[in-house]
Design a protein around this motif. Sequence first.
Motif, PDB file in Angstrom:
ATOM      1  N   THR A 116      49.413  56.114  43.274  1.00  0.00           N
ATOM      2  CA  THR A 116      47.751  56.396  43.219  1.00  0.00           C
ATOM      3  C   THR A 116      47.186  54.819  43.324  1.00  0.00           C
ATOM      4  OG1 THR A 116      48.036  58.238  41.976  1.00  0.00           O
ATOM      5  CG2 THR A 116      45.873  56.841  41.750  1.00  0.00           C
ATOM      6  N   PHE A 117      47.718  53.748  42.904  1.00  0.00           N
ATOM      7  CA  PHE A 117      47.200  52.575  43.105  1.00  0.00           C
ATOM      8  C   PHE A 117      47.078  52.313  44.538  1.00  0.00           C
ATOM      9  CE2 PHE A 117      49.134  50.672  38.711  1.00  0.00           C
ATOM     10  CZ  PHE A 117      47.921  51.006  38.128  1.00  0.00           C
ATOM     11  N   VAL A 118      48.122  52.499  45.367  1.00  0.00           N
ATOM     12  CA  VAL A 118      48.148  52.220  46.848  1.00  0.00           C
ATOM     13  C   VAL A 118      47.031  53.192  47.591  1.00  0.00           C
ATOM     14  CG1 VAL A 118      49.599  51.978  48.955  1.00  0.00           C
ATOM     15  CG2 VAL A 118      50.499  51.333  46.778  1.00  0.00           C
ATOM     16  N   GLN A 153      44.709  63.109  50.335  1.00  0.00           N
ATOM     17  CA  GLN A 153      45.925  64.108  50.216  1.00  0.00           C
ATOM     18  C   GLN A 153      47.119  63.710  51.306  1.00  0.00           C
ATOM     19  OE1 GLN A 153      44.862  68.448  50.542  1.00  0.00           O
ATOM     20  NE2 GLN A 153      46.920  68.994  50.379  1.00  0.00           N
ATOM     21  N   GLU A 154      46.604  63.529  52.631  1.00  0.00           N
ATOM     22  CA  GLU A 154      47.550  63.059  53.472  1.00  0.00           C
ATOM     23  C   GLU A 154      48.335  61.837  52.907  1.00  0.00           C
ATOM     24  OE1 GLU A 154      48.764  64.167  56.474  1.00  0.00           O
ATOM     25  OE2 GLU A 154      47.389  66.008  56.613  1.00  0.00           O
ATOM     26  N   LEU A 155      47.550  60.907  52.457  1.00  0.00           N
ATOM     27  CA  LEU A 155      48.186  59.622  52.132  1.00  0.00           C
ATOM     28  C   LEU A 155      49.131  59.726  50.872  1.00  0.00           C
ATOM     29  CD1 LEU A 155      45.099  57.160  52.354  1.00  0.00           C
ATOM     30  CD2 LEU A 155      47.067  57.355  53.829  1.00  0.00           C
ATOM     31  N   HIS A 156      48.700  60.643  49.963  1.00  0.00           N
ATOM     32  CA  HIS A 156      49.804  60.937  48.815  1.00  0.00           C
ATOM     33  C   HIS A 156      50.958  61.523  49.534  1.00  0.00           C
ATOM     34  CE1 HIS A 156      47.787  59.872  44.923  1.00  0.00           C
ATOM     35  NE2 HIS A 156      46.678  60.286  45.418  1.00  0.00           N
ATOM     36  N   GLU A 157      50.743  62.322  50.198  1.00  0.00           N
ATOM     37  CA  GLU A 157      52.046  62.899  50.883  1.00  0.00           C
ATOM     38  C   GLU A 157      52.909  62.109  51.500  1.00  0.00           C
ATOM     39  OE1 GLU A 157      50.789  66.341  53.132  1.00  0.00           O
ATOM     40  OE2 GLU A 157      50.124  67.545  51.182  1.00  0.00           O
ATOM     41  N   PHE A 158      52.246  61.176  52.239  1.00  0.00           N
ATOM     42  CA  PHE A 158      52.647  60.195  53.063  1.00  0.00           C
ATOM     43  C   PHE A 158      53.562  58.946  52.321  1.00  0.00           C
ATOM     44  CE2 PHE A 158      52.603  56.095  55.311  1.00  0.00           C
ATOM     45  CZ  PHE A 158      53.293  56.416  56.482  1.00  0.00           C
ATOM     46  N   LEU A 159      53.146  59.055  51.043  1.00  0.00           N
ATOM     47  CA  LEU A 159      53.582  57.780  50.256  1.00  0.00           C
ATOM     48  C   LEU A 159      54.517  58.167  49.272  1.00  0.00           C
ATOM     49  CD1 LEU A 159      50.366  55.604  50.265  1.00  0.00           C
ATOM     50  CD2 LEU A 159      52.473  54.825  51.268  1.00  0.00           C
ATOM     51  N   HIS A 195      33.863  39.963  44.839  1.00  0.00           N
ATOM     52  CA  HIS A 195      34.470  38.745  45.077  1.00  0.00           C
ATOM     53  C   HIS A 195      35.257  38.201  43.842  1.00  0.00           C
ATOM     54  CE1 HIS A 195      31.482  38.745  48.564  1.00  0.00           C
ATOM     55  NE2 HIS A 195      32.464  37.823  48.877  1.00  0.00           N
ATOM     56  N   ASP A 196      34.655  38.643  42.509  1.00  0.00           N
ATOM     57  CA  ASP A 196      35.296  38.459  41.460  1.00  0.00           C
ATOM     58  C   ASP A 196      36.580  39.226  41.019  1.00  0.00           C
ATOM     59  OD1 ASP A 196      33.355  36.556  41.009  1.00  0.00           O
ATOM     60  OD2 ASP A 196      31.922  37.883  39.878  1.00  0.00           O
ATOM     61  N   SER A 197      36.604  40.708  41.425  1.00  0.00           N
ATOM     62  CA  SER A 197      37.679  41.433  41.007  1.00  0.00           C
ATOM     63  C   SER A 197      38.993  40.939  42.014  1.00  0.00           C
ATOM     64  CB  SER A 197      37.511  43.031  41.560  1.00  0.00           C
ATOM     65  OG  SER A 197      37.283  43.016  42.885  1.00  0.00           O
ATOM     66  N   ILE A 198      40.245  41.383  41.457  1.00  0.00           N
ATOM     67  CA  ILE A 198      41.422  41.040  42.080  1.00  0.00           C
ATOM     68  C   ILE A 198      41.931  42.304  42.769  1.00  0.00           C
ATOM     69  CG2 ILE A 198      44.000  40.537  41.805  1.00  0.00           C
ATOM     70  CD1 ILE A 198      42.837  38.944  39.369  1.00  0.00           C
ATOM     71  N   GLY A 199      42.079  43.391  42.047  1.00  0.00           N
ATOM     72  CA  GLY A 199      42.145  44.646  42.789  1.00  0.00           C
ATOM     73  C   GLY A 199      43.538  45.331  43.561  1.00  0.00           C
ATOM     74  N   ILE A 200      44.130  44.531  43.994  1.00  0.00           N
ATOM     75  CA  ILE A 200      45.204  44.911  44.848  1.00  0.00           C
ATOM     76  C   ILE A 200      46.637  45.028  43.971  1.00  0.00           C
ATOM     77  CG2 ILE A 200      46.930  44.193  46.640  1.00  0.00           C
ATOM     78  CD1 ILE A 200      44.593  42.943  48.304  1.00  0.00           C
ATOM     79  N   LYS A 201      46.762  46.212  43.404  1.00  0.00           N
ATOM     80  CA  LYS A 201      47.910  46.426  42.404  1.00  0.00           C
ATOM     81  C   LYS A 201      49.200  46.556  42.835  1.00  0.00           C
ATOM     82  CE  LYS A 201      43.966  47.792  39.405  1.00  0.00           C
ATOM     83  NZ  LYS A 201      43.420  49.077  38.267  1.00  0.00           N
ATOM     84  N   GLN A 202      49.454  46.780  44.351  1.00  0.00           N
ATOM     85  CA  GLN A 202      50.674  46.938  44.685  1.00  0.00           C
ATOM     86  C   GLN A 202      50.741  46.340  46.028  1.00  0.00           C
ATOM     87  OE1 GLN A 202      53.424  49.383  43.689  1.00  0.00           O
ATOM     88  NE2 GLN A 202      52.442  48.610  41.858  1.00  0.00           N
ATOM     89  N   ARG A 206      58.555  57.421  44.399  1.00  0.00           N
ATOM     90  CA  ARG A 206      57.585  56.429  43.563  1.00  0.00           C
ATOM     91  C   ARG A 206      56.890  56.994  42.618  1.00  0.00           C
ATOM     92  NH1 ARG A 206      53.775  52.862  45.692  1.00  0.00           N
ATOM     93  NH2 ARG A 206      55.027  52.005  47.516  1.00  0.00           N
ATOM     94  N   SER A 207      56.376  56.382  41.417  1.00  0.00           N
ATOM     95  CA  SER A 207      55.704  56.990  40.361  1.00  0.00           C
ATOM     96  C   SER A 207      54.559  57.543  40.915  1.00  0.00           C
ATOM     97  CB  SER A 207      55.785  56.079  39.178  1.00  0.00           C
ATOM     98  OG  SER A 207      54.536  55.160  39.593  1.00  0.00           O
ATOM     99  N   ASP A 208      53.742  58.444  40.064  1.00  0.00           N
ATOM    100  CA  ASP A 208      52.194  59.007  40.770  1.00  0.00           C
ATOM    101  C   ASP A 208      51.461  57.677  40.420  1.00  0.00           C
ATOM    102  OD1 ASP A 208      53.431  61.369  41.012  1.00  0.00           O
ATOM    103  OD2 ASP A 208      52.707  62.389  39.008  1.00  0.00           O
ATOM    104  N   GLN A 209      51.644  57.074  39.153  1.00  0.00           N
ATOM    105  CA  GLN A 209      50.805  55.959  39.093  1.00  0.00           C
ATOM    106  C   GLN A 209      50.907  54.675  40.288  1.00  0.00           C
ATOM    107  OE1 GLN A 209      51.527  53.007  35.833  1.00  0.00           O
ATOM    108  NE2 GLN A 209      49.412  53.118  35.307  1.00  0.00           N
TER     109      GLN A 209
END
Length: 251
Positions: A61-63, A37-43, A5-12, A55-58
């Motif tokens: 990775t956030f997403v 792995q599938e999500l990395h390829e998809f995005l 509840h304290d964290s924000i977290g959504i970076k993209q 898009r950048s690796d960083q």
Amino acid sequence: MGKRHDSIGIKQAIRLEWMQKAANLILAGLDTKAIRQELHEFLAERKGNGSEGERSDQTRTFVVNSLMKIWAAPEQELLPFRDASLAFLQEHPSMALAVHWGMISAVYPFWFNVARQTGRLLALQDQVTQTQIINRLKEQYGDRQTVSRYARFVIRSFVAWGFLKDSKAKGCYEKANLVCITDVKMAILMLESAIMATPESKCSLGLLLNNPAFFPFQLPVMTGDLVSQCSERIDVVRYGLDDEFLTLKFN
């Protein structure tokens, strides 16, 4: 439950079709390593604004990390809710919008709180600005730079999901058409997500049904008895003649 509840977290920005992709990979029976792995390829060539392009690796990775935390590997206490949401999504694919909303709200209460402040403002005026939303969030989370930056990602996600519309003025938004929720089980899942997004893990039924965080939706009228009959994970506690509080059952 404090850390979540304290964290924000959504970076993209998080797009609806990415949420659906993550859920589909789980429903297909893939393990967490394969899903990641599938999500990395998809995005790899999908950007937050919906356009195609590397898009950048960083940022990718956030997403991916967010999608994994929402659907593939949520916190232990969220697993029963995740499993129920997946089962409902599989049975009612047309309700995907509400299911994904509930899941991301439970995992990232910051999303829910951005929605709550947005809904409060839209109850008072026809348009809302990014600055107004962020100023209200700073009252809750403090005047951190991350609050401003990450709130923008959530607001852009609201636009991408069809909950807000861009107005002619930059950084100003209008309410889109309401999504009508008629299925009681779906509505109760949404109430459960709201309770999970609340640090106390409890809330009165009346306040839940009228919570401004649900500004994109129209929920059906429900009684505490109906909630008790339809949910194994929510307790209904009555105070006096009219007050009904919903609390989460924890094993």
